[in-house]
Scaffold this active site. Sequence first.
Site, PDB file in Angstrom:
ATOM      1  N   LEU A 140       0.865  -1.175   0.000  1.00 45.44           N
ATOM      2  CA  LEU A 140       0.000   0.000   0.000  1.00 45.44           C
ATOM      3  C   LEU A 140       0.901   1.224   0.000  1.00 45.44           C
ATOM      4  CD1 LEU A 140      -2.690  -0.901   2.730  1.00 45.44           C
ATOM      5  CD2 LEU A 140      -3.025  -0.897   0.257  1.00 45.44           C
ATOM      6  N   ASP A 141       0.453   2.296  -0.660  1.00 41.89           N
ATOM      7  CA  ASP A 141       1.217   3.545  -0.601  1.00 41.89           C
ATOM      8  C   ASP A 141       1.376   3.994   0.849  1.00 41.89           C
ATOM      9  OD1 ASP A 141       1.185   3.548  -3.346  1.00 41.89           O
ATOM     10  OD2 ASP A 141      -0.382   5.069  -3.531  1.00 41.89           O
ATOM     11  N   MET A 142       2.427   4.753   1.097  1.00 47.02           N
ATOM     12  CA  MET A 142       2.687   5.237   2.446  1.00 47.02           C
ATOM     13  C   MET A 142       1.492   6.006   3.001  1.00 47.02           C
ATOM     14  SD  MET A 142       5.935   7.431   3.894  1.00 47.02           S
ATOM     15  CE  MET A 142       5.515   8.980   3.119  1.00 47.02           C
ATOM     16  N   ARG A 241      -5.277   6.524  -7.732  1.00 48.56           N
ATOM     17  CA  ARG A 241      -4.984   7.953  -7.662  1.00 48.56           C
ATOM     18  C   ARG A 241      -4.838   8.546  -9.065  1.00 48.56           C
ATOM     19  NH1 ARG A 241      -0.094   8.008  -3.341  1.00 48.56           N
ATOM     20  NH2 ARG A 241      -0.274  10.271  -3.618  1.00 48.56           N
TER      21      ARG A 241
END
Length: 309
Positions: A140-142, A241
Amino acid sequence: MQHTKVTLHTITENEAGQRIDNFLLRHLKGIPKSRIYRIIRKGEVRVNKKRIKTEYKLQLNDIVRIPPVTLEEKKPLSKVPDHLLKLIEKAIYFEDEELILLNKPSGLAVHGGSHSELGLIEILRQLRSDLTYLELAHRLDMETSGVLLVAKSRKMLQELHTMLREAHQIEKHYTALVAGVWQGGQKKITHKLERQQDRSKKVQVSEEGKESTSIFTPLRHYKDATLMNVQILTGRMHQIRTQLAYIDHPIIGDDRYGDEKQNRYFAKHHHSTRLFLHANLVSFTLNGKTYTFKAPLADELQKVIDTLK
């Protein structure tokens, strides 16, 4: 520098199935790939006293001869501060013999890197030092919070990776708050996404990219925003995104793909201080058993929802 001696290593269950080159890259961290391939090609590496090729897949109880090499001295990982250990301990909400499930907090990278040497997996390994094997099944993205799968055995990791590569084998849903009022109902959208070849590390829609598909479903409409459920059918970097920004519905709080003016407005009027993207559900069937995991929305995101009309 550290100079190793010849060692004989017996392959364990968690190591079986790997190619010999990948095993050595993990086992001899810091050694360049070119050096790994050279010692295999020259026959310095032996399996069960025989020469092997780089594509050889290791079997349980194989005996690997690892030749002497020179390793760079590695600094030991910093001790994880107590507050991070407690944060990750609190984030664990399911565990069995094969899996650990976490509700990952926003702002924490899954792997240590340029932001910090300690990512979630490094913290978890120190927290659960009793376990011999812990690997992330996906990322997962930060900035993204939510369901994260961690495998406790190589066998489980391989099975999850196989299912992730095949569309619909692992169902993954996200909750996102996007700018603007979504027109129409559910939409299945495919874009070709490509990572930009510059320092920005951004992803863009490009004819040269790989096909990426998501299903967008509006859950609730507000005056200036829409709460969405997003099911991803492919797992490209920054897929959700990038797609939402491309169709003019950027995610609120996205400082990379979003609208700066909108982000400032939501921060001021709705206390939105982070990317509003949350991995809320993962579901899959393995060995005849169905696993469905839901991660509740983070408090700071629920507070944003409560301010909207």
